[in-house]
Design a protein around this motif. Structure first.
Motif, PDB file in Angstrom:
ATOM      1  N   SER A 257       0.818  -1.210   0.000  1.00 47.05           N
ATOM      2  CA  SER A 257       0.000   0.000   0.000  1.00 47.05           C
ATOM      3  C   SER A 257       0.854   1.264   0.000  1.00 47.05           C
ATOM      4  N   ASN A 258       2.143   1.117   0.377  1.00 45.28           N
ATOM      5  CA  ASN A 258       3.047   2.264   0.386  1.00 45.28           C
ATOM      6  C   ASN A 258       3.974   2.290  -0.830  1.00 45.28           C
ATOM      7  N   GLY A 259       3.587   1.554  -1.869  1.00 41.47           N
ATOM      8  CA  GLY A 259       4.288   1.706  -3.133  1.00 41.47           C
ATOM      9  C   GLY A 259       5.195   0.573  -3.555  1.00 41.47           C
ATOM     10  N   TYR A 260       5.332  -0.485  -2.727  1.00 36.90           N
ATOM     11  CA  TYR A 260       6.193  -1.612  -3.104  1.00 36.90           C
ATOM     12  C   TYR A 260       5.365  -2.620  -3.914  1.00 36.90           C
ATOM     13  N   ASP A 261       4.990  -2.210  -5.118  1.00 40.99           N
ATOM     14  CA  ASP A 261       4.074  -3.006  -5.944  1.00 40.99           C
ATOM     15  C   ASP A 261       4.641  -4.369  -6.312  1.00 40.99           C
ATOM     16  N   GLN A 262       5.982  -4.478  -6.369  1.00 39.54           N
ATOM     17  CA  GLN A 262       6.599  -5.734  -6.789  1.00 39.54           C
ATOM     18  C   GLN A 262       6.352  -6.870  -5.801  1.00 39.54           C
ATOM     19  N   LEU A 263       5.851  -6.540  -4.604  1.00 36.83           N
ATOM     20  CA  LEU A 263       5.561  -7.572  -3.598  1.00 36.83           C
ATOM     21  C   LEU A 263       4.156  -8.161  -3.752  1.00 36.83           C
ATOM     22  N   GLU A 264       3.362  -7.569  -4.624  1.00 41.12           N
ATOM     23  CA  GLU A 264       1.957  -7.953  -4.695  1.00 41.12           C
ATOM     24  C   GLU A 264       1.765  -9.416  -5.091  1.00 41.12           C
ATOM     25  N   GLU A 265       2.499  -9.868  -6.129  1.00 38.89           N
ATOM     26  CA  GLU A 265       2.364 -11.262  -6.564  1.00 38.89           C
ATOM     27  C   GLU A 265       2.806 -12.226  -5.465  1.00 38.89           C
ATOM     28  N   MET A 266       3.840 -11.846  -4.718  1.00 39.76           N
ATOM     29  CA  MET A 266       4.325 -12.685  -3.621  1.00 39.76           C
ATOM     30  C   MET A 266       3.282 -12.782  -2.515  1.00 39.76           C
ATOM     31  N   HIS A 267       2.642 -11.662  -2.239  1.00 37.12           N
ATOM     32  CA  HIS A 267       1.602 -11.640  -1.199  1.00 37.12           C
ATOM     33  C   HIS A 267       0.426 -12.525  -1.606  1.00 37.12           C
ATOM     34  N   GLU A 268       0.069 -12.463  -2.885  1.00 34.73           N
ATOM     35  CA  GLU A 268      -1.021 -13.309  -3.382  1.00 34.73           C
ATOM     36  C   GLU A 268      -0.639 -14.781  -3.314  1.00 34.73           C
ATOM     37  N   PHE A 269       0.623 -15.098  -3.621  1.00 33.27           N
ATOM     38  CA  PHE A 269       1.111 -16.472  -3.527  1.00 33.27           C
ATOM     39  C   PHE A 269       1.027 -16.970  -2.091  1.00 33.27           C
ATOM     40  N   ARG A 270       1.435 -16.145  -1.156  1.00 33.37           N
ATOM     41  CA  ARG A 270       1.393 -16.521   0.264  1.00 33.37           C
ATOM     42  C   ARG A 270      -0.041 -16.850   0.693  1.00 33.37           C
ATOM     43  N   ASN A 271      -0.996 -16.030   0.283  1.00 40.43           N
ATOM     44  CA  ASN A 271      -2.402 -16.269   0.630  1.00 40.43           C
ATOM     45  C   ASN A 271      -2.929 -17.515  -0.073  1.00 40.43           C
ATOM     46  N   TRP A 272      -2.495 -17.714  -1.320  1.00 38.63           N
ATOM     47  CA  TRP A 272      -2.931 -18.881  -2.083  1.00 38.63           C
ATOM     48  C   TRP A 272      -2.416 -20.171  -1.462  1.00 38.63           C
ATOM     49  N   ILE A 273      -1.131 -20.214  -1.109  1.00 38.99           N
ATOM     50  CA  ILE A 273      -0.553 -21.469  -0.598  1.00 38.99           C
ATOM     51  C   ILE A 273      -1.090 -21.799   0.796  1.00 38.99           C
ATOM     52  N   GLU A 307       5.530 -24.453 -10.298  1.00 34.82           N
ATOM     53  CA  GLU A 307       5.211 -23.688 -11.505  1.00 34.82           C
ATOM     54  C   GLU A 307       4.742 -22.283 -11.155  1.00 34.82           C
ATOM     55  N   LYS A 308       3.902 -22.192 -10.138  1.00 36.02           N
ATOM     56  CA  LYS A 308       3.382 -20.887  -9.718  1.00 36.02           C
ATOM     57  C   LYS A 308       4.501 -20.020  -9.137  1.00 36.02           C
ATOM     58  N   LEU A 309       5.384 -20.631  -8.366  1.00 34.55           N
ATOM     59  CA  LEU A 309       6.494 -19.894  -7.762  1.00 34.55           C
ATOM     60  C   LEU A 309       7.444 -19.353  -8.830  1.00 34.55           C
ATOM     61  N   LEU A 310       7.779 -20.163  -9.817  1.00 29.95           N
ATOM     62  CA  LEU A 310       8.690 -19.726 -10.878  1.00 29.95           C
ATOM     63  C   LEU A 310       8.071 -18.602 -11.716  1.00 29.95           C
ATOM     64  N   LYS A 311       6.767 -18.657 -11.890  1.00 28.51           N
ATOM     65  CA  LYS A 311       6.068 -17.592 -12.624  1.00 28.51           C
ATOM     66  C   LYS A 311       6.176 -16.271 -11.850  1.00 28.51           C
ATOM     67  N   ILE A 312       5.975 -16.350 -10.538  1.00 28.22           N
ATOM     68  CA  ILE A 312       6.046 -15.150  -9.698  1.00 28.22           C
ATOM     69  C   ILE A 312       7.481 -14.633  -9.635  1.00 28.22           C
ATOM     70  N   GLN A 313       8.449 -15.536  -9.603  1.00 27.89           N
ATOM     71  CA  GLN A 313       9.852 -15.123  -9.590  1.00 27.89           C
ATOM     72  C   GLN A 313      10.170 -14.315 -10.847  1.00 27.89           C
ATOM     73  N   TYR A 314       9.673 -14.775 -11.960  1.00 27.59           N
ATOM     74  CA  TYR A 314       9.911 -14.076 -13.221  1.00 27.59           C
ATOM     75  C   TYR A 314       9.233 -12.708 -13.227  1.00 27.59           C
ATOM     76  N   GLU A 315       7.995 -12.655 -12.753  1.00 30.02           N
ATOM     77  CA  GLU A 315       7.226 -11.411 -12.795  1.00 30.02           C
ATOM     78  C   GLU A 315       7.722 -10.376 -11.788  1.00 30.02           C
ATOM     79  N   SER A 316       8.166 -10.842 -10.614  1.00 30.86           N
ATOM     80  CA  SER A 316       8.588  -9.917  -9.559  1.00 30.86           C
ATOM     81  C   SER A 316      10.030  -9.453  -9.727  1.00 30.86           C
ATOM     82  N   ASN A 317      10.820 -10.235 -10.478  1.00 36.73           N
ATOM     83  CA  ASN A 317      12.254  -9.963 -10.664  1.00 36.73           C
ATOM     84  C   ASN A 317      13.053 -10.144  -9.369  1.00 36.73           C
TER      85      ASN A 317
END
Length: 345
Positions: A257-273, A307-317
């Motif tokens: 919420s304070n601008g670290y947008d690159q963490l969003e996919e990781m946060h979604e992964f954490r909630n998903w797993i 597969e999901k983790l590797l996708k997020i790794q690629y997207e988040s850099n």
């Protein structure tokens, strides 16, 4: 007592204690306010000594699933601190430790099929945070460990501290260890005094109060690597980005919420797993001991996670999983395919 007098008392105690024995010191560092204040006090005291006869190791345990904003901050900070230390010929060594490959989070979850940690099955803290530091210092017959623990943080923390307090003012004994002494230079500091210590002490210069304040402002939160006893981390504390022990990861949510947008996919992964681990369609019907009960995550389920983790790794850099971990994961999958102890249905 003013904070200046309180810190002067602690610094005098540190100098006296440092000269007492030949054993190296080990300071557990998380990047948070308490470990930062502790380092400031130790560093300031040592700078006032005339000679140094032993090392002081400042240890950060990179679990491999640290919040990447925090881990990058600590990696950069340690590089600056080591250069500052070396320029002044001080006895500090800033060292980053990692869990053994077999104990890494994703090796356990994706390779072996461990369900992610819960309050009932919290397998992570010891393997990821405690063991790497214990392994580093276990060679010494006795050791002096510095931790940023404080009284009056919570009733549970106070009970633990009071149980292990020694007669000397700042010292505690570690649970199940007769030879390890824990020293907390901020044991009697309150929250405001911790921040005043970080702000008022000049050294080390590399430890910048403004940087620490910004991280807390954006995330609010610290998870210790060396403990008095089993202590949970979570709820508004910096910790692993994959942590499923807590219901919600407020620190990452606040960072996003304070601008670290690159963490969003990781946060979604954490909630998903956190939900995926309880999906019975991807859990073995037998445990590895042959008991008919909810067992490991199935091979198919582990493939889905990877597969999901590797996708997020690629997207988040961000580097979320090392190649050596992936190689071991594939090896563990092959072992399960051939093992008579692994049974899905």
């Amino acid at each position: 007592m003013s904070i200046r007098n309180k810190n002067n008392e602690v610094i005098s105690y540190i100098k006296k204690e440092y000269l007492k024995s030949e054993n190296d010191w080990h300071l557990g560092f998380s990047g948070g306010k308490d470990s930062s204040a502790s380092l400031k006090l130790i560093y300031s005291a040592v700078k006032e000594l005339d000679y140094y006869h032993k090392k002081i190791y400042v240890l950060f345990c990179d679990t491999g699933v640290e919040n990447p904003i925090i881990s990058q901050y600590v990696y950069d900070l340690f590089d600056k601190l080591q250069k500052e230390n070396d320029a002044e010929n001080l006895p500090f060594t800033f060292k980053i430790l990692k869990p053994k490959l077999n104990d890494r989070f994703f090796v356990k979850v994706i390779g072996r099929g461990y369900p992610t940690p819960t309050n009932i099955f919290r397998w992570c803290t010891k393997k990821l945070r405690v063991d790497p530091i214990n392994n580093f210092i276990q060679s010494e017959k006795s050791s002096f460990v510095i931790l940023g623990v404080r009284l009056n943080e919570s009733q549970q923390r106070d009970r633990t501290i009071n149980k292990y307090k020694l007669e000397e003012k700042f010292l505690l004994k570690q649970n199940n260890s007769v030879n390890r002494i824990i020293f907390s230079p901020i044991l009697y500091h309150d929250l405001e005094e911790v921040w005043m210590t970080i702000n008022s002490l000049k050294y080390p210069i590399s430890l910048n109060a403004i940087e620490i304040r910004k991280i807390y402002k954006d995330a609010e939160s610290d998870c210790t690597s060396i403990r008095l006893k089993n202590q949970a981390c979570g709820s508004s504390r910096f910790g692993c980005w994959t942590c499923t022990v807590v219901r919600k990861d407020k620190s990452i949510a606040n960072l996003i919420s304070n601008g670290y947008d690159q963490l969003e996919e990781m946060h979604e992964f954490r909630n998903w797993i956190a939900e995926f681990r309880d999906n019975i369609n991807y859990r073995c019907k037998y445990r590895r001991n042959g008991q008919k009960s909810l067992g490991p995550i199935t091979l198919e389920g582990r493939k889905v996670i990877l597969e999901k983790l590797l996708k997020i790794q690629y997207e988040s850099n961000f580097n979320l999983i090392d190649k050596e971990e992936i190689d071991l994961i594939y090896e563990l999958w092959e072992k399960d395919k051939k093992s008579s102890n692994y049974r899905e249905y």
